[in-house]
Design an enzyme around this catalytic site. Structure first.
Site, PDB file in Angstrom:
ATOM      1  N   GLY A 222      26.007  92.718  38.075  1.00 57.72           N
ATOM      2  CA  GLY A 222      26.204  93.828  37.146  1.00 57.72           C
ATOM      3  C   GLY A 222      25.280  93.870  35.951  1.00 57.72           C
ATOM      4  N   GLU A 263      25.926  86.882  40.634  1.00 58.24           N
ATOM      5  CA  GLU A 263      25.534  87.607  41.852  1.00 58.24           C
ATOM      6  C   GLU A 263      24.719  88.853  41.493  1.00 58.24           C
ATOM      7  OE1 GLU A 263      29.431  88.608  43.179  1.00 58.24           O
ATOM      8  OE2 GLU A 263      30.004  86.546  43.562  1.00 58.24           O
ATOM      9  N   PRO A 264      23.538  88.697  40.943  1.00 58.78           N
ATOM     10  CA  PRO A 264      22.772  89.877  40.541  1.00 58.78           C
ATOM     11  C   PRO A 264      22.151  90.611  41.737  1.00 58.78           C
ATOM     12  CG  PRO A 264      21.512  87.879  40.127  1.00 58.78           C
ATOM     13  CD  PRO A 264      22.826  87.435  40.667  1.00 58.78           C
ATOM     14  N   GLY A 265      22.302  91.922  41.733  1.00 60.50           N
ATOM     15  CA  GLY A 265      21.647  92.742  42.758  1.00 60.50           C
ATOM     16  C   GLY A 265      20.537  93.549  42.110  1.00 60.50           C
ATOM     17  N   ARG A 302      21.623 108.208  44.638  1.00 61.56           N
ATOM     18  CA  ARG A 302      22.145 107.793  43.330  1.00 61.56           C
ATOM     19  C   ARG A 302      22.231 108.942  42.307  1.00 61.56           C
ATOM     20  NH1 ARG A 302      20.633 104.575  40.123  1.00 61.56           N
ATOM     21  NH2 ARG A 302      22.554 103.422  39.805  1.00 61.56           N
ATOM     22  N   TYR A 306      26.118 109.390  41.494  1.00 62.13           N
ATOM     23  CA  TYR A 306      26.540 108.784  40.229  1.00 62.13           C
ATOM     24  C   TYR A 306      26.033 109.552  39.013  1.00 62.13           C
ATOM     25  CZ  TYR A 306      26.765 104.718  43.369  1.00 62.13           C
ATOM     26  OH  TYR A 306      27.003 103.878  44.407  1.00 62.13           O
ATOM     27  N   CYS A 332      20.586 120.374  53.194  1.00 62.23           N
ATOM     28  CA  CYS A 332      21.417 121.573  53.056  1.00 62.23           C
ATOM     29  C   CYS A 332      22.650 121.266  52.222  1.00 62.23           C
ATOM     30  CB  CYS A 332      21.787 122.107  54.428  1.00 62.23           C
ATOM     31  SG  CYS A 332      20.323 122.576  55.340  1.00 62.23           S
ATOM     32  N   GLU A 333      22.396 120.855  51.030  1.00 59.75           N
ATOM     33  CA  GLU A 333      23.399 120.568  50.004  1.00 59.75           C
ATOM     34  C   GLU A 333      22.650 120.764  48.691  1.00 59.75           C
ATOM     35  OE1 GLU A 333      26.538 118.768  50.233  1.00 59.75           O
ATOM     36  OE2 GLU A 333      26.480 118.285  52.368  1.00 59.75           O
ATOM     37  N   TYR A 360      19.967  99.854  45.955  1.00 59.01           N
ATOM     38  CA  TYR A 360      20.865 100.920  46.415  1.00 59.01           C
ATOM     39  C   TYR A 360      20.110 102.229  46.667  1.00 59.01           C
ATOM     40  CZ  TYR A 360      23.925  97.422  44.345  1.00 59.01           C
ATOM     41  OH  TYR A 360      24.526  96.236  44.012  1.00 59.01           O
TER      42      TYR A 360
HETATM   43  N1  LLP Z   1      28.855  91.129  43.300  1.00 63.40           N
HETATM   44  C1  LLP Z   1      29.781  91.973  43.790  1.00 63.40           C
HETATM   45  C2  LLP Z   1      31.058  91.436  44.240  1.00 63.40           C
HETATM   46  C3  LLP Z   1      29.505  93.346  43.862  1.00 63.40           C
HETATM   47  O1  LLP Z   1      30.423  94.177  44.335  1.00 63.40           O
HETATM   48  C4  LLP Z   1      28.248  93.830  43.430  1.00 63.40           C
HETATM   49  C5  LLP Z   1      27.929  95.245  43.518  1.00 63.40           C
HETATM   50  C6  LLP Z   1      27.309  92.907  42.940  1.00 63.40           C
HETATM   51  C7  LLP Z   1      27.657  91.565  42.878  1.00 63.40           C
HETATM   52  C8  LLP Z   1      25.948  93.314  42.466  1.00 63.40           C
HETATM   53  O2  LLP Z   1      25.975  94.205  41.402  1.00 63.40           O
HETATM   54  P1  LLP Z   1      24.619  94.630  40.669  1.00 63.40           P
HETATM   55  O3  LLP Z   1      24.051  93.394  40.019  1.00 63.40           O
HETATM   56  O4  LLP Z   1      23.703  95.160  41.712  1.00 63.40           O
HETATM   57  O5  LLP Z   1      25.018  95.667  39.694  1.00 63.40           O
HETATM   58  N2  LLP Z   1      25.610 101.513  44.480  1.00 63.40           N
HETATM   59  C9  LLP Z   1      25.835 101.418  43.067  1.00 63.40           C
HETATM   60  C10 LLP Z   1      26.173 100.027  42.634  1.00 63.40           C
HETATM   61  C11 LLP Z   1      27.369  99.499  43.387  1.00 63.40           C
HETATM   62  C12 LLP Z   1      27.496  98.047  43.235  1.00 63.40           C
HETATM   63  C13 LLP Z   1      28.480  97.490  44.202  1.00 63.40           C
HETATM   64  N3  LLP Z   1      28.723  96.105  43.995  1.00 63.40           N
HETATM   65  C14 LLP Z   1      24.605 101.954  42.333  1.00 63.40           C
HETATM   66  O6  LLP Z   1      23.662 102.379  42.985  1.00 63.40           O
HETATM   67  O7  LLP Z   1      24.596 102.000  41.100  1.00 63.40           O
END
Ligand code: LLP
Length: 404
Positions: A222, A263-265, A302, A306, A332-333, A360
């Site tokens: 997050g 858990e960074p994404g 996105r 969002y 077509c949206e 994402y």
């Molecule tokens: N850990 C867990 C359990 C999660 O559910 C997530 C994201 C992460 C880590 C990684 O979060 P991050 O660091 O990427 O913010 N699709 C949305 C974001 C949904 C995230 C879902 N879970 C977007 O494009 O903003």
């Protein structure tokens, strides 16, 4: 300054691989990871890349090569991680609302598991008792994240075991002999305010005492990255300082060491990604100037899903006179990428690049309107490598049967 891909190279890639195309910059991913390592130096921390942000196996292999661990959100991601070369002890499986059979499958693969319901905790305890340590995902009842859709720890959220059910967790532990090694929270995505993490730590510290075998506090992902030009991301140095202080304090006070997992994404891959489209049509309608690109919500959802802001650059005419555009897709949206966006004059055929498309982006793409998913290109050491080819008609028909 962090590495970015220059217009010249992006133009070359668009010419070579055609558009729309996703482009990722390997070195930028490494730099982001190094930022975390540097900030958290001296803390007992492990980072697990949230693979859901971008799962191309080449990205997973690259993440492995820089020494990062991986967090998975489905059993298929676990299997992909293993295929990419991760060993089970460096794989974490944090899911929600999955079947017990899937948890058993993960257990058989030997990975770390965070369980998010009392029901599955009980089943796990009954089946495996103390033999396999697990984590519990707690819903800490904290409102966090960029918007409600990506906020996952609040009082109405489906995620995790509600904090108020903690006694029930302890009952399950007592009844079944379950080994709880980890307490996990993930309160949302795009959390700018470091205090949100501090609040999460505070909530968990209040319940740690109930879990004598606990070794790990997993604070989820997050971290916010800047999407708008003057926006700030999460202050990682400040976060690291706070985390270190809090855990040092805890260790001294209770004579108990806890390891911290993250858990960074987005933080690792978002800014490393670029999505290049080509303008098919310029259309003036009343006061609005539309730039219609060869993509849409099928490729980058996105903005529509969002209300997310993605910086757009006209890499074909960067010095053009600025005008206001609605950048829209061809689905077509109503698939508006940006409204009233001031951009250098756009001409039909120009390439528009969407920044921050690594996380994402491709991952949430679909074949809606029977359009092909775009190719993915990974730039590493200056070289552009195709890591997924564009869909073909056969991909649209794959798995379809002659049913009548
Ligand atoms: N850990 C867990 C359990 C999660 O559910 C997530 C994201 C992460 C880590 C990684 O979060 P991050 O660091 O990427 O913010 N699709 C949305 C974001 C949904 C995230 C879902 N879970 C977007 O494009 O903003």
């Amino acid at each position: 300054m962090p590495s970015t891909l220059q217009y010249e190279q992006l133009n070359e890639i668009a010419n070579q691989f055609k558009t729309p195309v996703y482009v990722y910059h390997a070195e930028r991913i490494r730099e982001q990871y190094e930022k975390l390592l540097t900030a958290f130096q001296g803390a007992d921390t492990r980072f697990f890349y949230a693979a859901k942000a971008l799962t191309n196996i080449n990205i997973l292999k690259y993440i492995l090569s820089i020494g990062c661990n991986v967090d998975c959100s489905s059993i298929n991601e676990v299997i992909l991680a293993i295929q990419a070369g991760f060993v089970p002890k460096n794989i974490l499986y944090t899911s929600n609302n999955i079947s017990f059979e899937e948890i058993e499958e993960a257990k058989n693969l030997g990975v770390h598991i965070n369980i998010d319901s009392i029901s599955n905790l009980r089943k796990f305890g009954k089946s495996f008792s103390h033999s396999y340590p697990v984590g519990v995902r707690i819903r800490p009842n904290i409102m966090a994240g960029g918007n409600l859709k990506i906020s996952t720890g609040h009082v109405d959220s489906k995620f995790g075991v509600p904090l108020e059910e903690i006694e029930e967790v302890m009952r399950v532990v007592k009844e079944t002999g379950l080994f709880i090694r980890t307490l996990h929270i993930h309160t949302g995505s795009e959390i700018k305010d470091v205090e949100v993490f501090a609040k999460g730590i505070e909530v968990l510290f209040d319940v740690v005492q109930y879990f004598p075998e606990l070794e790990v506090i997993d604070l989820g992902g997050g971290f916010k990255v800047p999407y708008m030009p003057d926006e700030k991301g999460t202050d990682i140095e400040l976060l690291a300082k706070k985390v270190k202080n809090e855990f040092d304090w805890y260790e001294k006070k209770f004579n108990r060491h806890l390891q911290v997992w993250f858990e960074p994404g987005k933080f690792l891959v978002s800014e490393a990604g670029y999505f290049i489209t080509r303008v098919n049509v310029i259309k003036k309608a009343g006061n609005i100037l539309f730039a219609g690109v060869d993509s849409g919500l099928n490729h980058l959802i996105r903005p529509m899903f969002y209300g997310a802001y993605h910086e757009i650059e006209n890499i074909s005419n960067p010095a053009g006179e600025k005008k206001s555009y609605n950048v829209v897709g061809n689905i077509c949206e109503t698939d508006t990428f940006a409204e009233n966006r001031l951009l250098p004059e756009i001409r039909e055929g120009d390439y528009l690049v969407f920044r921050n498309a690594g996380a994402y982006g491709f991952e949430m793409a679909s074949n809606y309107n029977s359009r092909f998913k775009p190719p993915e290109v990974l730039v590493k050491e200056g070289r552009a490598n195709l890591i997924r080819k564009r869909d073909e008609l056969d991909d649209l028909l794959r798995n379809q049967m002659e049913g009548i």
